[in-house]
Design a protein around this motif. Structure first.
Motif, short mmCIF file in Angstrom:
data_model
loop_
_atom_site.label_atom_id
_atom_site.label_comp_id
_atom_site.label_asym_id
_atom_site.label_seq_id
_atom_site.Cartn_x
_atom_site.Cartn_y
_atom_site.Cartn_z
N ARG A 127 0.84 -1.21 0.00
CA ARG A 127 0.00 0.00 0.00
C ARG A 127 0.87 1.25 0.00
NH1 ARG A 127 -3.18 -2.57 3.84
NH2 ARG A 127 -2.38 -1.23 5.49
N ALA A 128 1.93 1.23 0.80
CA ALA A 128 2.83 2.38 0.86
C ALA A 128 3.49 2.64 -0.49
CB ALA A 128 3.89 2.16 1.94
N VAL A 129 3.88 1.58 -1.17
CA VAL A 129 4.49 1.72 -2.50
C VAL A 129 3.49 2.31 -3.49
CG1 VAL A 129 5.46 0.43 -4.46
CG2 VAL A 129 6.21 -0.09 -2.12
N VAL A 130 2.27 1.81 -3.47
CA VAL A 130 1.23 2.34 -4.36
C VAL A 130 0.97 3.81 -4.06
CG1 VAL A 130 -1.23 2.19 -4.96
CG2 VAL A 130 0.15 0.11 -4.81
N ARG A 131 0.89 4.16 -2.78
CA ARG A 131 0.66 5.56 -2.41
C ARG A 131 1.81 6.45 -2.86
NH1 ARG A 131 -1.61 3.62 3.10
NH2 ARG A 131 -3.83 3.76 2.73
N PHE A 132 3.04 5.95 -2.74
CA PHE A 132 4.21 6.70 -3.21
C PHE A 132 4.07 7.03 -4.70
CE2 PHE A 132 8.17 6.69 -5.55
CZ PHE A 132 8.85 7.74 -4.95
N TRP A 133 3.78 6.00 -5.50
CA TRP A 133 3.70 6.21 -6.94
C TRP A 133 2.49 7.06 -7.34
CZ3 TRP A 133 7.80 6.18 -9.55
CH2 TRP A 133 8.84 5.32 -9.22
N ALA A 134 1.40 6.93 -6.61
CA ALA A 134 0.24 7.78 -6.88
C ALA A 134 0.58 9.23 -6.58
CB ALA A 134 -0.96 7.33 -6.04
N ASP A 135 1.26 9.48 -5.48
CA ASP A 135 1.68 10.85 -5.14
C ASP A 135 2.66 11.39 -6.17
OD1 ASP A 135 1.84 13.11 -3.15
OD2 ASP A 135 3.94 12.47 -3.13
N TYR A 136 3.58 10.56 -6.59
CA TYR A 136 4.56 10.96 -7.61
C TYR A 136 3.85 11.33 -8.92
CZ TYR A 136 8.46 10.58 -10.89
OH TYR A 136 9.39 10.84 -11.87
N ALA A 137 2.92 10.48 -9.34
CA ALA A 137 2.17 10.75 -10.57
C ALA A 137 1.35 12.02 -10.45
CB ALA A 137 1.27 9.57 -10.91
N ASP A 138 0.72 12.23 -9.29
CA ASP A 138 -0.06 13.45 -9.08
C ASP A 138 0.80 14.69 -9.29
OD1 ASP A 138 -2.29 12.00 -8.52
OD2 ASP A 138 -2.32 12.47 -6.37
N LYS A 139 1.96 14.68 -8.72
CA LYS A 139 2.85 15.86 -8.82
C LYS A 139 3.33 16.06 -10.26
CE LYS A 139 4.06 15.72 -4.01
NZ LYS A 139 4.86 15.13 -3.00
N LYS A 140 3.65 14.99 -10.95
CA LYS A 140 4.12 15.10 -12.33
C LYS A 140 2.99 15.52 -13.27
CE LYS A 140 8.37 14.23 -11.66
NZ LYS A 140 9.35 15.29 -11.81
N ILE A 141 1.79 15.00 -13.05
CA ILE A 141 0.65 15.39 -13.87
C ILE A 141 0.35 16.86 -13.68
CG2 ILE A 141 -1.88 15.15 -14.09
CD1 ILE A 141 -1.50 12.14 -13.56
N PHE A 142 0.36 17.31 -12.44
CA PHE A 142 0.07 18.71 -12.15
C PHE A 142 1.09 19.62 -12.83
CE2 PHE A 142 0.06 22.55 -9.47
CZ PHE A 142 -1.27 22.90 -9.64
N GLU A 143 2.38 19.24 -12.77
CA GLU A 143 3.43 20.02 -13.42
C GLU A 143 3.22 20.07 -14.94
OE1 GLU A 143 7.24 18.42 -12.35
OE2 GLU A 143 6.93 18.84 -10.22
N ALA A 144 2.80 18.95 -15.52
CA ALA A 144 2.61 18.87 -16.97
C ALA A 144 1.44 19.74 -17.43
CB ALA A 144 2.41 17.42 -17.39
N ILE A 145 0.42 19.85 -16.59
CA ILE A 145 -0.75 20.64 -16.94
C ILE A 145 -0.42 22.13 -16.96
CG2 ILE A 145 -3.06 21.34 -16.15
CD1 ILE A 145 -3.44 18.48 -15.19
N LEU A 146 0.43 22.54 -16.03
CA LEU A 146 0.79 23.96 -15.96
C LEU A 146 1.66 24.28 -17.12
CD1 LEU A 146 1.56 24.29 -12.16
CD2 LEU A 146 -0.50 24.95 -13.36
#
Length: 115
Positions: A96-115
């Motif tokens: 679960r911790a690994v999945v949460r890490f990658w979800a958080d990582y993806a969230d930050k990268k997606i947000f950066e890409a949108i801007l």
């Protein structure tokens, strides 16, 4: 018991889409409320439901708001468990911790890409 589920989101929000997919996967009926202008004129419902960040998505279940997409996913998973007991997250705490890490990582990268 009949539940009332609303989702406040914006059509371009990948975080909102994540919540909609989760609700559909669980077979939960909901009312979608589109936020028209997130830059200047946020709805009264959004400001009341998420007074801290004033952002979408927000899940409102029986009048109680839940904010932040990953927290909303966990709420959905716990509130409407699957018949096969397979949730969105693995049962093992480390996995679960690994999945949460990658979800958080993806969230930050997606947000950066949108801007």
């Amino acid at each position: 018991m009949t539940s009332s589920v609303k989702v406040l989101s914006f059509w371009r929000s990948p975080f909102g889409v994540r919540v909609l997919i989760a609700l559909k996967e669980k077979g939960v009926e909901y009312e979608y409320i589109e936020e028209q202008d997130l830059l200047e004129t946020k709805s009264k419902l959004l400001l009341e439901s998420n007074p801290v960040h004033k952002k979408v998505p927000v899940l409102i279940h029986n009048g109680k708001p839940v904010c932040e997409s990953l927290i909303i996913l966990q709420y959905i998973d716990e509130t409407w468990p699957s018949h096969d007991n397979n949730g969105f997250l693995p049962p093992d705490p480390y996995e679960r911790a690994v999945v949460r890490f990658w979800a958080d990582y993806a969230d930050k990268k997606i947000f950066e890409a949108i801007l």
